[in-house]
Design an enzyme around this catalytic site. Sequence first.
Site, PDB file in Angstrom:
ATOM      1  N   TYR A 179      -7.772   5.094  56.489  1.00  0.00           N
ATOM      2  CA  TYR A 179      -9.049   5.869  55.965  1.00  0.00           C
ATOM      3  C   TYR A 179      -9.269   6.924  57.220  1.00  0.00           C
ATOM      4  O   TYR A 179      -9.161   6.460  58.286  1.00  0.00           O
ATOM      5  CB  TYR A 179     -10.133   4.898  55.931  1.00  0.00           C
ATOM      6  N   HIS A 228     -12.923   0.234  56.901  1.00  0.00           N
ATOM      7  CA  HIS A 228     -13.306   0.905  55.536  1.00  0.00           C
ATOM      8  C   HIS A 228     -12.992  -0.324  54.427  1.00  0.00           C
ATOM      9  O   HIS A 228     -12.311  -0.188  53.664  1.00  0.00           O
ATOM     10  CB  HIS A 228     -12.344   1.942  55.272  1.00  0.00           C
TER      11      HIS A 228
HETATM   12  C1  GCO Z   1     -18.251   6.803  56.988  1.00  0.00           C
HETATM   13  C2  GCO Z   1     -17.670   6.554  55.699  1.00  0.00           C
HETATM   14  C3  GCO Z   1     -17.628   7.585  54.647  1.00  0.00           C
HETATM   15  C4  GCO Z   1     -17.591   7.178  53.149  1.00  0.00           C
HETATM   16  C5  GCO Z   1     -17.912   7.970  52.379  1.00  0.00           C
HETATM   17  C6  GCO Z   1     -17.767   7.587  50.790  1.00  0.00           C
HETATM   18  O1  GCO Z   1     -18.386   5.676  57.923  1.00  0.00           O
HETATM   19  O2  GCO Z   1     -18.424   7.833  57.229  1.00  0.00           O
HETATM   20  O3  GCO Z   1     -16.905   5.455  55.518  1.00  0.00           O
HETATM   21  O4  GCO Z   1     -16.631   8.588  55.063  1.00  0.00           O
HETATM   22  O5  GCO Z   1     -15.950   6.832  52.802  1.00  0.00           O
HETATM   23  O6  GCO Z   1     -19.248   8.149  52.672  1.00  0.00           O
HETATM   24  O7  GCO Z   1     -18.305   8.361  49.953  1.00  0.00           O
HETATM   25 MG    MG Z   2     -17.433   3.882  56.908  1.00  0.00          MG
END
Ligand code: GCO
Ligand code: MG
Length: 422
Positions: A179, A228
Site C-alpha cells: 500500500y 493498511h
Molecule cells: C491513509 C489512508 C488512505 C486510504 C484512502 C482510501 O492513511 O492516508 O490509508 O490513503 O487508503 O483514504 O480511500
Molecule cells: Mg491509512
Amino acid sequence: MSDLDVTPATFAQPWVPRDDVRITDVRAIVTAPEGIPLVVIRIDTSDDGLYGLGCATFTQRWKAVVGYLEHVRRLVVGRYPGDIEDLLRVIRFTGYWREGPVGNNVLSGIDMALWDIAGKRAGAPVYELLGGRVRAAADTYLHAEGATPEQTAEHARELMDAGLRHVRIHTGQPGIGHYGAPPSGDEYTWAKTPTGWSVDEYLRRTPALFARMRELLGEEVELLHDAHSRLTPKTAVMLARSLEEFRPFFLEDVLAPEFWDRLPEVRAASPVPLAVGELATSATEAARLVRSHAVDFIRCHLSDIGGLSAGRRLAVLAEFEGVKTAWHSPGDASPFAVAAAVALDVSSPAFGIQEGHVYNEATHEVFPGMIDIVDGWLTPNDAPGWGIDLDERAAARFPAGLSGHDGWAAGVRAPDGGLLAP
Ligand code: GCO
Ligand code: MG
C-alpha cells in the site's frame, strides 16, 4: 403520518431562535481536480452572502451521498443555522438506522457547513468557537514511498529538507508492491496472481525498511507506517515486535475493523504505538476504540464519522483517556476536512500528529484559501469560519467520474489469488 402531512413545521425546533436567519438551500457540489471525486455541501441562508461549506467526501460511493442529501434537504431548509446539534440529531434520528459512511458524510458536510456559518456570523475562525488555541499549529506528516528502501529514503530526505519532522514510510515488494509504494519490479512467477501481495514478504521487508531508514536518515526523524488492514492479530504482533528497535512513531491499521476487538492484545504485546480509526463509520465505533484502550492514536476520517462535531467529542474523550489524535487526511479528503482537522488539532490538548497531503494546483484553483503545509506545519486560517471558498466555475472544469479507488482495491490479491483488504 403520510408524506402529505409533513410540513416544514414538522422538523422545526420547539423554541424561538434568537434571530431570523434561516437556511434557504442545501446542495452538493462534486469535483475532481486531482482525479479523486470530492464532495462538498453548501448551505445558503436568508442573509445575503452568508453561506457555509463542508466536506462530505465518500469518494468510492459519492453518488450515494448526493442521493442521500435529497432526503435530508427538507429537514434543514427553513431552520435556524445556529442550532447545529439539534439539526444533526434530527437528521440522524429521522433516518432511524443511523450509522454508516453515506449518511455520516452527508451529516459531516452539513455539520461543517453550519460551523462555517457560525464562524462567519461570529467573525471568528472555527477553532476559536471550539475554545481557542492550545498550540500554534499542527505538526504534520507526509508519505515517503519508493520501489526500494533507498528510493524511500531519498523521498523521505526531500520531505525532511522541506521541513517535515515526521515521515510515513513504505517500500515496494514484488507484485503490486505495498500500500502506498510502487512494486519492486519483480513478480511471483510461481503464483496464481503473480502481482499478488505476500504477507511473509511484507513481514521480512518492513523491518528491513526501518533498519535502512535509520541508517540513512539517522535517529531524529519520526518514522510512521501503515499496514493498511492486511494483518491478523498474530502477524500484527510479529510486525510490531520486529519494529520496536527502530522506535516507530506509530504503526497504523494493523487490523481491519472486523478484528478491532483484538487490538488491546496487540497493543499489550508491544510498546509500538498503534494508530487506528480511519475505517470507523460512526463516532460510537470510534469512541469504543478509545474507551477499550485499543489505540494510542485515534485517526478517524472526520467526514465518515459525522464531521467536526463528532471529532470534537472524540478529541475530548481521547484527552480523558490519554489517547492522542491523528486525523486521517489523504487526497480523498477535501480542503474543508483538512480545515476541520486542523481546527481540532490546534484547540485540543489530545493532539498527537496530523496527516497531510500536498494537493495539486487545480485543487488550489477550486478551493481559494485552502491551507497548505509550510515547514511541516498546518496552520489554521484566521479568517471567519474556515476561511476557504469553493469556486464553482473552477470546480465544474474538473467533473467527477466513478472512483478510481475501486480499481485499486479490486487489485489487492494474495499470490494464491484470494482478495485481501486493500
Ligand atoms: C491513509 C489512508 C488512505 C486510504 C484512502 C482510501 O492513511 O492516508 O490509508 O490513503 O487508503 O483514504 O480511500
Ligand atoms: Mg491509512
